[in-house]
Each structure stands twice: as structure tokens, then as C-alpha cells.
Enzyme design. Sequence first.
Site, PDB file in Angstrom:
ATOM      1  N   GLU A  71       0.791  -1.224   0.000  1.00  0.00           N
ATOM      2  CA  GLU A  71       0.000   0.000   0.000  1.00  0.00           C
ATOM      3  C   GLU A  71       0.831   1.286   0.000  1.00  0.00           C
ATOM      4  O   GLU A  71       0.413   2.290  -0.586  1.00  0.00           O
ATOM      5  CB  GLU A  71      -0.931   0.004   1.229  1.00  0.00           C
ATOM      6  CG  GLU A  71      -1.974  -1.093   1.237  1.00  0.00           C
ATOM      7  CD  GLU A  71      -3.027  -0.900   0.176  1.00  0.00           C
ATOM      8  OE1 GLU A  71      -3.488   0.239  -0.025  1.00  0.00           O
ATOM      9  OE2 GLU A  71      -3.371  -1.901  -0.491  1.00  0.00           O
ATOM     10  N   SER A 447     -46.731 -30.391  43.298  1.00  0.00           N
ATOM     11  CA  SER A 447     -46.168 -30.740  44.606  1.00  0.00           C
ATOM     12  C   SER A 447     -44.794 -30.136  44.841  1.00  0.00           C
ATOM     13  O   SER A 447     -44.297 -30.154  45.971  1.00  0.00           O
ATOM     14  CB  SER A 447     -46.088 -32.261  44.749  1.00  0.00           C
ATOM     15  OG  SER A 447     -47.378 -32.830  44.721  1.00  0.00           O
TER      16      SER A 447
END
Length: 766
Positions: A71, A447
Site C-alpha cells: 500500500e 407438589s
Amino acid sequence: MLGVLALAGAYYHFSPKLPDVEQLRDVRFQTPLRIYSQDQKLIAEFGEKRRTPISFEQIPRPFIQALTAAEDSRFFEHFGIDIKGLFRAAFQLATTGQIQSGGSTITMQVAKNFFLTRERTFSRKFMEILLALRIEQELSKEEIFELYINKIYLGHRSYGIQAAANVYYGRDIQDLSLAQYAMIAGLPKAPSAFNPITNPERAIERRNWILGRMHSLSFIDDQQLEEASAAEVTAKYHSSDIELRAFYVAEMVRQSLYEKYGEDLYTDGYKVFTTIDSRLQTTANTAVSDGLIAYSERHGYRGPEAHIDLQQTSLAEAEKTLNKTISYGILHPALVLDLNDKSAELLLKNGEKSTLEWEGLSWAKPYKTVNRTGKAPKKASDILKTGDLIRVREKEGKLFLSQIPKVQGSLVALNPTDGAIVSLVGGFNFTHNKFNRSTQAVRQPGSNFKPFIYAAALNQGYSPATLINDAPIVFDDKGLEGNWRPQNSSRKFYGPTRLREGLYKSRNLVTIRLLRSIGIDTAQSFLELAGFDRSKLPNNLTLSLGSADVTPLQLVSGYAAFANGGFRIEPYFIQRIESPMGETLFEASPRVVCQTCTPETTEGATQAPRIYDEKVAFLTYSLMQDTIRKGTGRKALVLKRNDLAGKTGTTNDQKDAWFSGFNRDYVVTTWVGFDNPTTLGRREYGGTAALPIWIDYMREALKDKPENAPAPPEGIVSVKIDPKSGKLAYPGQSDAIFEFFRQENVPTGYSTPASIRSGSTTEELF
């Protein structure tokens, strides 16, 4: 001279429009939300952009060289612009009328990426140059490079080089080869055109060009150039490296934080560390999955998910259908290619072929109803047909026919000391169904609710030896429609029954009479202390049998007080939230149980409130230990521990099956039922459907942990009593048993020896 004046005029024209470069010092990259377990295993990632910002010091030198070669080879030397590159771009503009190469340096790309649009115009380019010059004045080269490599888009949702390394190679940037560095360095120019996954040939060309540039710049030698240029393309797509399946928890986190952070939640890079224990969460996943599959297979095989006519459909097309079929947990799709007498030939999703032997088929009696199956199969063709799309699971290296359960379940496990959720499963599979039954399913506990009624009675001065008459009764309760004739599940009645026996045998009539004796209002007040919403508690005697609507999380939170000595804890699942830079934004400060604390010793600390006396908590714990020792939870004896306590629960018509149990380390609730409440089947109870899941979880959770039951607190004594009358045993009584009492509640009278009893009758006490 005119050129200089023109440049000066352009500078004064554009300079006031330039943004403040100082903003780059406080830049916030769009980074996804990441959620972890308490031991830092990744659970989920939310956000469109995959990005993991890193510092300049973390960037490997070979990658810096590869990127600058590709780059901007003079990046560390120039002052922000490359004069040669700009003249080249100007020449192209003059001769073609368009800007083609751009002549951009890395600094100019930072200016463009952070502040400008991507339009190709002279004015934008000039602003880019001016910004680059300012950036070079304000920031160091290392800061500029760091901004660039963390910002750039590199394909497949990856932003920044660390994310790209994860996406393409499944590793961190520090762990890549020279060839891989060059491959990633080639992506900024055109992430699609030079993509090693979608366009490997062009990607190799770009990579090798970069390697050649590195060689010409003396970054690498001849041998490195030759080896890296010859390297094969190893890139393939790697999704986020999810290390732990806890997607119901991840969604709880996301929903909780979205209320505060909104859409920023997905871009600001928060890291959330939950209270989830990865080992125990994996155990919970397996326990729930195995339990629901076991239930499903007990009730017979419902047939294939689909059927493909292999006479009319090519194998290639059939394989496409197979590959599109989603796997759910341990259940994977397979296609029946051929049948033998006692086996089937299968095509699996990975393209492999395998044999399903009779051992994995013989269970598959056809499903008829929830209470009935057909005859046992005698050969493979009784179960399958060629072209069937089925589900298989692997066990000990062998394939077994299976099916996606229609039944659902949940598991929640807490640390009873502070309420931390260590495991949570909200259903069979989150991908298949995202409804979280642990937190969202409001069901009747049956229960499983009885221990709270017993604890409320103990809190009112009752003892485990108090007798309650288990006998028929008809209630004309204003809160109920018409007369109510409750029964025990056995349809039998057993006369005077001690509280301890009434709970571990889950006698309905004992619990109903007990609630009527202490009063509904008293019981509701006690339940409210335990964290239940009073407005959702029925104002009638059905409360004793668990007709309240609760979630598994609410129920397990209530049970925690039995495990921790009588303190109310608040469940929580977020331990810590960090910023992308590691700054702690939130730290949980739960209320913690402290048995020996006083106001003087806890100043500045957060102590869980005591909701009932430790003696009540101990007695309730003791009662529920007998549920496992000799009651409806006896299957848990397989764990061979003496510190476990709990209670089963089954609602009318077996629509809900529960088990809640604990020691002082963990409190865990499991639930099994259909989302649309219908019967699980006449033989499915809490001890059948829910308890096995609990056992599988606790086997792993308590592995290598010493037993941890509470010692009797001060004020609790143990004396011998007569098991029938609950009175003190007479001297030498052979069937006497030990029972715990609060010191003030020890019986004062002795039982009468059987040899001198005469036709006395037992008075109904309540």
C-alpha cells in the site's frame, strides 16, 4: 507563480471545512458485543461487523512489511503524501479526465476512511491531502498505522486485520505465516476481487506480487520468497469461534443490555462476562437434551421428518435437501439410501455414508398416543423406508435413530450463596425454538410447591413430628367453584401422618389440611418473603397443591433459601461489563449470604436479608432429605450422597413434571412439559421425567466435591420419638426413630407401649 497562488487559494478555501483531526485520538471502532462465561469462553457475538481492535505493538513485523509493500512502501519516511504518486494521479486526470490510481498513502486513506466520502473528485482529493498533512502533524506513524489496520474492510464481515485473521484462518494475526500475511495485505485494495475464499486465483496473484515487492524492498530473502510464493491457499471461512452453547443466556444478556444501550450495544465493543460456569453449562445442555430425547423415545417413533422419492429425484438433489436441513444439538439429519433386514444404509450431512445397525433401531415402536405405542419392530422395514429423511445421534461411536422431541424442558442452577446463575437451559435447542422456558414459561409447580407450605408451618411452631390426619374431606371453599374433594395420587388415605412423612410421600390431604390450619394469608405472606408475587398466588386451598403460576427461575430462587439457611437471594447472570479497552463499566455486587455477620461486621457490604429463622431452614432441609432417602426422589440415591435434598412435582393430568433439589453448593430446578399444556402420559411424573435430568446434572456438578449438608444450628435437638404418635419414645421402644426439634417444641409426653394400649381412637387433629 500562478500555480502557487492557485494552491494557496485552494488551501484557504478548504482549510476551514476540514474536520478536527484530534477526534482520531478518541476514535471508537464499531465492534460487536461479545458475551463470555465466567471462565472467559465465548458464548455469543452480536453485531454486523466482526472487528477486534489491536495495538501497534501487537502487529507482527512481517505483516507491517507486507502491508507497506502493498500500500505505501515509504510510509515511515514521508510526511503524509507521496509526491510521485500524486503526480502520477494528476497525469491520469489530465490525460483521461478521471482519477484512477489516486496516489494515496496510508495516511491519506486514514483521512478518507474516517472523515471523507469515497467520491472521486478533485475537491475531495485535495481535502484528503490537507487532512493527511494535519494527521501527520498530530499523530505518530504508529498511531496512524494502528488506526488504518483496525478500520479497513477486508471481506466477509471482517473489519481490521485481527478479524480477518480469525475469519480466513481461524487464528490470531500473530500466529500466521508469511504467505498468509501477504494474502491479508492484498485485501484492502479490493476485498472481493482478491478474496482467497471466493477468488483464490486472483488472490494468489496479488499475494505473490506483494511477496515480490517485499523481496525487492529487502524485507525477505530469496528462500522466504520462494517458499511463501509456493504456499497453498489455506483460507476458508471461520465463523465466530463460539466456545460454549449457552444461547438462551446470551439472549437474556442482549435483552437486558439493549434497554440501556440501544443500538450502540452492537457496535461499541462491549464485553460481557456472565456468571455461567462453562463446564456445568455443557453438563446442563447434555442433561436436558438427553432427558427430552429419552422421554420422546419412551413414547415411540413418530416417523420421518420428510420423504424423498429417490425414483423421481436424483441423489444429488436429495443430497442438497439433506445439506439444507439444520442440525439441532446432537440430532443430525440423515437420508435412508437402502434397507437390509436389520440395518439401514444412510447418507449423512457431511457426504459420508454410514450404517444404522439394529441396536440403534430396535427401540422404535410406532407412536400411537401419549399413552400407547405399537408393536416392537422385527426388521428395519417396519420402521423406515428408502428415501426417509430422519434424525440420528451418535453414542459411543454408534448411530442411533432419533427424533426432535415435541416435549420441552428447562434447567436452572444457582449458587445459593449469592444467586449467581451458573447454568441455564431454556429448551431443547435455541436454534429450533427460542422461547426461554426457564424465565418465560409460567407453569403450575404442583407438589414442587409443598415445601414452602411446610416451611410456613414450621415457621409457625409446627414440628416435623406434628400429626396431620390424612383422611377424606370435602371443602366448600368460597374461592373455588362448587365442592372440592381432593385426593392423594394413590387414591388412598392413610390417617394421622407426621409432617415429615407427609412431605416425602407427597400426601395431598396432609398439605391441604396443613394450609387450612396455618391460614392462607399466613402462607401467602411467607411465600412473598421467599420472592413470589403475592398477586399471582391463589387465595384458596389449591395453593397447597401448587396451583400458583411460577417460572422455573422463580421457583429455584425460592428454593435457594432452603439451601442457604434462610436468606433471600436475587438471581443474576451478568458478572461484569468491560469496554473494548478493558475498562470495567459494571461489576455485579449481589447480596451475599453471611451466617455469622452482624451490622457491625458488615458495614459497607451487601448482605442478603434473612427471611426466616435458620432453625426453620434446617428443619425444612432435613424434611426434603427424606424425599431422596425414601420418598418420591429415591432415584437420586444413585449419586450416593447424604447431603442432597429436594422435592418432586407433578400437576394434574401430568401436564408438568418438576424436580427441585440442592445441597449447600448448588440449587437446581428441572422442568419437563409441552409448551401447549397437555398430558405427558399417565406414567410420567416428576420422578420419571424431570428427576433424571437433575441427577445427570448434579452427578457432574458435585463430582469431587465433599458432602455439604448443614449442621444442626444452636437450638435444634435430636430425640427419639414414636413414629406413629410423634410423641417421645418410651424406654426401650424398638421401632423408635430420631427426629429434629426446636428445643422449645420437643414433645413432653411419651407414647404408650403397644402392650398396654386399649381400643383408644386417634383424635382427628385438624
